[in-house]
Design an enzyme around this catalytic site. Structure first.
Site, short mmCIF file in Angstrom:
data_model
loop_
_atom_site.label_atom_id
_atom_site.label_comp_id
_atom_site.label_asym_id
_atom_site.label_seq_id
_atom_site.Cartn_x
_atom_site.Cartn_y
_atom_site.Cartn_z
N TYR A 11 0.82 -1.22 0.00
CA TYR A 11 0.00 0.00 0.00
C TYR A 11 0.85 1.27 0.00
CZ TYR A 11 -3.85 -3.17 1.15
OH TYR A 11 -4.77 -4.19 1.14
N LYS A 62 4.13 -15.39 1.81
CA LYS A 62 4.03 -16.11 0.53
C LYS A 62 5.46 -16.29 0.06
CE LYS A 62 1.55 -17.71 -2.97
NZ LYS A 62 0.77 -18.95 -2.89
N ASP A 94 -2.29 -18.28 1.09
CA ASP A 94 -3.43 -18.95 0.47
C ASP A 94 -3.91 -20.11 1.32
OD1 ASP A 94 -0.91 -19.97 -0.11
OD2 ASP A 94 -1.44 -20.73 -2.09
N ASP A 118 -4.88 -7.22 5.81
CA ASP A 118 -6.12 -6.52 5.46
C ASP A 118 -7.20 -7.56 5.13
OD1 ASP A 118 -8.00 -4.71 4.68
OD2 ASP A 118 -6.86 -3.86 3.01
N ASP A 122 -10.45 -9.37 7.80
CA ASP A 122 -11.88 -9.32 7.47
C ASP A 122 -12.46 -10.73 7.41
OD1 ASP A 122 -11.91 -6.56 7.27
OD2 ASP A 122 -13.12 -6.57 5.44
#
Ligand SMILES: NC(=O)c1ccc[n+]([C@@H]2O[C@H](COP(=O)([O-])OP(=O)(O)OC[C@H]3O[C@@H](n4cnc5c(N)ncnc54)[C@H](O)[C@@H]3O)[C@@H](O)[C@H]2O)c1
Length: 230
Positions: A11, A62, A94, A118, A122
């Site tokens: 970001y 990852k 994943d 992020d 959620d």
């Protein structure tokens, strides 16, 4: 508990932006970048938080395809040597996303970079039934300095209807006592009050079963307050 790095990664990394190419097409770029001190800082937060919980920390990356998270894994592992009482494990993002749905109870504390955090936070929020249930903290690097708020946003679609679930906000105060003030007892009293009210069957619309009686935002808040005073 999902500990998300919040000031670096995809970001904020540069180069970023959208540029016009000579052939008239466009090219969008973002950069996932982490330095050793950035990773060390969030890793330490992760280990400190894990110490206050079940002493298990899962670092999510990852590392099989992203070099920046290869560095992430290396640095987190190194920092882990300073916390021999905390069990550190690693998982690819994943797989983590899948495992959260398959068997959420295997997790206690997750530390991860900004974008993964992020999304996973959620997803984890929804596992509790509603985004209105989960508190969050943005922990600063200075000891005890943090900002506490529910994980959700301002919920504009239900604004003014009196049906928002206040529990995420209330539990954010509990987090504040625990992580900024080191007042575990006060935190526990708030958490217990919320649990008792839920055990009594009170439900706001977002967590109510179909046809069940629903309470308003302020009724839920009052009920928790009464339980706390008791
Ligand atoms: N931490 C943050 O600061 C944060 C997080 C998410 C969104 N936002 C901001 O909030 C605004 C709205 O964003 P959004 O709609 O994508 O996300 P949101 O979290 O506000 O809402 C998502 C959905 O969850 C529901 N919801 C949220 N909180 C609830 C609660 N307490 N009780 C019951 N239902 C609840 C909403 O009604 C909506 O359907 C945007 O401006 C966004 O940038 C801020």
């Amino acid at each position: 508990m999902v500990i998300r790095e919040l000031t670096g990664g995809l970001y904020f990394g540069t180069p970023k932006g959208v540029e016009k190419l000579p052939d008239g097409t466009e090219r969008g770029v973002n950069t996932m970048v982490y330095t050793t001190p950035e990773i060390e800082r969030i890793a330490r937060v992760g280990f400190e938080v894990a110490r206050k919980r079940r002493k298990k920390l899962l670092s999510v990356d990852k590392a099989n395809v992203l070099e920046t998270t290869e560095l992430w894994r290396k640095v987190v592992t190194r920092v882990g040597k300073d916390y021999p009482d905390v069990e550190l494990t690693h998982m690819y993002v994943d797989n983590c996303s899948m495992q959260l749905v398959r068997n959420p109870r295997q997790f206690d504390c997750i530390v991860t970079e900004n974008t993964f955090g992020d999304i996973l936070s959620d997803e984890a929020a929804m596992l509790t039934g509603s985004i209105g249930m989960l508190p969050s903290a943005s922990l600063g690097s200075a000891k005890n300095r943090a900002m506490y708020e529910p994980i959700h946003g301002s919920a504009p679609d239900i604004a003014g209807k009196g049906i928002a679930n206040p529990i995420a906000t209330i539990l954010s105060i509990a987090m504040m006592f625990k992580y900024s003030f080191d007042m575990e007892d006060a935190a526990m009293e708030i958490e217990n009050a919320v649990e008792k009210v839920l055990n009594r069957g009170l439900r706001t619309a977002d967590i109510a079963e179909p046809k069940a009686k629903k309470v308003s935002c302020s009724e839920m808040g009052e009920a928790v307050l009464k339980e706390l005073e008791r």
